[in-house]
Design an enzyme around this catalytic site. Structure first.
Site, PDB file in Angstrom:
ATOM      1  N   ASP A 116      39.135  34.787 -18.754  1.00  0.00           N
ATOM      2  CA  ASP A 116      39.774  33.551 -18.571  1.00  0.00           C
ATOM      3  C   ASP A 116      38.673  32.917 -17.687  1.00  0.00           C
ATOM      4  O   ASP A 116      38.417  33.135 -16.491  1.00  0.00           O
ATOM      5  CB  ASP A 116      41.110  33.558 -17.937  1.00  0.00           C
ATOM      6  CG  ASP A 116      41.823  32.129 -17.845  1.00  0.00           C
ATOM      7  OD1 ASP A 116      40.849  31.271 -17.338  1.00  0.00           O
ATOM      8  OD2 ASP A 116      42.808  32.178 -18.221  1.00  0.00           O
ATOM      9  N   THR A 145      52.604  31.187 -26.553  1.00  0.00           N
ATOM     10  CA  THR A 145      52.379  30.701 -28.199  1.00  0.00           C
ATOM     11  C   THR A 145      50.913  30.364 -28.504  1.00  0.00           C
ATOM     12  O   THR A 145      50.306  30.070 -29.686  1.00  0.00           O
ATOM     13  CB  THR A 145      53.034  29.306 -28.477  1.00  0.00           C
ATOM     14  OG1 THR A 145      52.615  28.479 -27.583  1.00  0.00           O
ATOM     15  CG2 THR A 145      54.525  29.403 -28.250  1.00  0.00           C
ATOM     16  N   ASP A 204      39.988  30.951 -14.597  1.00  0.00           N
ATOM     17  CA  ASP A 204      40.334  31.578 -13.371  1.00  0.00           C
ATOM     18  C   ASP A 204      38.979  32.262 -12.799  1.00  0.00           C
ATOM     19  O   ASP A 204      39.151  32.333 -11.573  1.00  0.00           O
ATOM     20  CB  ASP A 204      41.057  33.031 -14.027  1.00  0.00           C
ATOM     21  CG  ASP A 204      42.648  32.826 -14.298  1.00  0.00           C
ATOM     22  OD1 ASP A 204      42.958  31.659 -14.155  1.00  0.00           O
ATOM     23  OD2 ASP A 204      43.307  33.379 -14.739  1.00  0.00           O
ATOM     24  N   ARG A 211      46.637  25.329 -22.654  1.00  0.00           N
ATOM     25  CA  ARG A 211      47.223  26.553 -23.854  1.00  0.00           C
ATOM     26  C   ARG A 211      48.282  27.298 -23.380  1.00  0.00           C
ATOM     27  O   ARG A 211      48.241  27.897 -22.266  1.00  0.00           O
ATOM     28  CB  ARG A 211      45.760  27.379 -24.135  1.00  0.00           C
ATOM     29  CG  ARG A 211      46.068  28.170 -25.384  1.00  0.00           C
ATOM     30  CD  ARG A 211      44.682  28.725 -25.714  1.00  0.00           C
ATOM     31  NE  ARG A 211      44.853  30.078 -25.234  1.00  0.00           N
ATOM     32  CZ  ARG A 211      44.217  31.051 -25.782  1.00  0.00           C
ATOM     33  NH1 ARG A 211      43.452  30.979 -26.964  1.00  0.00           N
ATOM     34  NH2 ARG A 211      44.139  32.304 -25.351  1.00  0.00           N
TER      35      ARG A 211
HETATM   36  C1  PRP Z   1      41.220  27.540 -22.084  1.00  0.00           C
HETATM   37  C2  PRP Z   1      39.741  26.964 -22.345  1.00  0.00           C
HETATM   38  C3  PRP Z   1      40.201  26.270 -23.562  1.00  0.00           C
HETATM   39  C4  PRP Z   1      40.976  26.828 -24.271  1.00  0.00           C
HETATM   40  C5  PRP Z   1      40.654  27.489 -25.662  1.00  0.00           C
HETATM   41  O1  PRP Z   1      41.849  26.449 -21.174  1.00  0.00           O
HETATM   42  O2  PRP Z   1      39.075  26.479 -21.247  1.00  0.00           O
HETATM   43  O3  PRP Z   1      40.586  24.565 -23.013  1.00  0.00           O
HETATM   44  O4  PRP Z   1      41.778  27.701 -23.233  1.00  0.00           O
HETATM   45  O5  PRP Z   1      41.503  28.085 -26.085  1.00  0.00           O
HETATM   46  P1  PRP Z   1      42.038  27.391 -27.507  1.00  0.00           P
HETATM   47  O6  PRP Z   1      40.586  27.122 -28.414  1.00  0.00           O
HETATM   48  O7  PRP Z   1      42.799  28.570 -28.174  1.00  0.00           O
HETATM   49  O8  PRP Z   1      42.746  26.138 -27.515  1.00  0.00           O
HETATM   50  P2  PRP Z   1      43.450  27.032 -20.538  1.00  0.00           P
HETATM   51  O9  PRP Z   1      44.230  26.073 -21.501  1.00  0.00           O
HETATM   52  O10 PRP Z   1      43.651  28.358 -20.419  1.00  0.00           O
HETATM   53  O11 PRP Z   1      43.256  26.389 -19.351  1.00  0.00           O
HETATM   54  P3  PRP Z   1      42.322  26.313 -17.999  1.00  0.00           P
HETATM   55  O12 PRP Z   1      41.131  25.448 -18.250  1.00  0.00           O
HETATM   56  O13 PRP Z   1      43.007  26.028 -17.053  1.00  0.00           O
HETATM   57  O14 PRP Z   1      41.896  27.910 -17.903  1.00  0.00           O
HETATM   58  N1  URA Z   2      40.566  30.751 -22.664  1.00  0.00           N
HETATM   59  C1  URA Z   2      39.563  31.459 -21.898  1.00  0.00           C
HETATM   60  O1  URA Z   2      39.385  31.139 -20.815  1.00  0.00           O
HETATM   61  N2  URA Z   2      39.214  32.615 -22.564  1.00  0.00           N
HETATM   62  C2  URA Z   2      39.424  33.060 -23.729  1.00  0.00           C
HETATM   63  O2  URA Z   2      38.900  33.738 -24.353  1.00  0.00           O
HETATM   64  C3  URA Z   2      40.101  32.110 -24.516  1.00  0.00           C
HETATM   65  C4  URA Z   2      40.924  31.237 -23.865  1.00  0.00           C
END
Ligand code: PRP
Ligand code: URA
Length: 247
Positions: A239, A145, A242, A141
């Protein structure tokens, strides 16, 4: 690897879970929002599940405990997800020579994790389905944006013939999961062969998704209150990637 617990696992018997006496005493955020879509299944809201969610929501929970308690919820999600796969009658003979008409799973499955956070759910699936094939879709994500961006996918070649358990713990705007489903459908996976397993969903994300993909099933542990200005789930847990991998 099994992580040693630093503190005893919460259990209702120890009085750690919710002990509210009346419905109206429950703080709003501890009650999963309901959505009226037949294809959205919320795990039974047991005191144990709420206690586990409380552990991973707490910002003071360190990474080892975050991993341990998240894994326990993931196991519950996988077990519930498997209930949505088709079974056929299967008879066996017991050691005391009695016939038992039971069932066995029909069809082939695979997992697909949305990287990075979805990879945290792979072991829970492997623990229940030995040698399961697992595909990967790397979607990130955009931090500004909040739009999902696809970087990579590698999926089993016969995925179109399999039931797919799509794995991602966080479901905020729903953009990442929607993109992942579009990729699976473009590879020939029928929508009704996709099961999305998720820890925490936002009400708007899950509603849009359920309407866009009416034949796909969602199994989630909890539907939260909403999203903040940065499109993070509230009250949420921050997150997930993280906290599970790097914090
Ligand atoms: C997070 C999460 C989802 C997404 C959710 O991943 O694991 O994939 O955000 O958000 P959305 O429903 O608004 O798309 P992120 O892109 O932060 O990557 P990560 O898994 O590396 O933390
Ligand atoms: N991704 C995460 O890990 N947490 C949130 O709350 C939204 C997106």
């Amino acid at each position: 690897m099994v992580h040693e617990q630093k503190s005893p696992a919460p259990s209702p018997a120890q009085g750690v879970g919710p002990t509210y006496r009346r419905e109206d005493e429950k703080p709003t955020a501890t009650v999963s929002k309901e959505v009226s879509y037949e294809n959205v299944h919320i795990l039974p809201q047991t005191p144990q599940l709420i206690a586990l969610l409380t552990m991973i929501r707490d910002k003071r929970t360190d990474r080892a405990d975050f991993i341990f308690y998240s894994n326990r919820i993931i196991r519950l999600l996988v077990e519930e997800g498997l209930n949505h796969l088709p079974v056929v009658e299967h008879s066996v003979t017991t050691p005391v020579n009695r016939a038992y008409l039971g069932v066995r799973f029909e069809g082939k499955i695979c997992g697909v994790s949305i990287m990075r956070a979805g990879e945290a759910m792979e072991q829970g699936l492997r623990d229940c389905c030995r040698s399961v094939r697992i595909g990967k879709i790397l979607i990130q994500r955009d931090e500004e944006t909040c739009q999902p961006k696809l970087f990579y996918d590698k999926l089993p070649t016969d995925i179109a013939k399999r039931w797919v358990l799509l794995l991602d713990p966080m479901f905020a705007t729903g953009g990442s999961a929607t993109l992942a489903v579009e990729i699976l459908k473009a590879k020939g996976v029928p929508e009704d062969h996709i099961l999305f397993l998720n820890l925490i969903a936002s009400p708007s994300g899950v509603t849009d998704f359920a309407e866009r993909f009416p034949k796909l099933r969602v199994v989630t542990a909890f539907i939260d209150q909403g999203l903040d200005e940065k499109k993070y789930i509230t009250p949420g847990l921050g997150d997930f990637g993280d906290r599970y991998y790097t914090l």
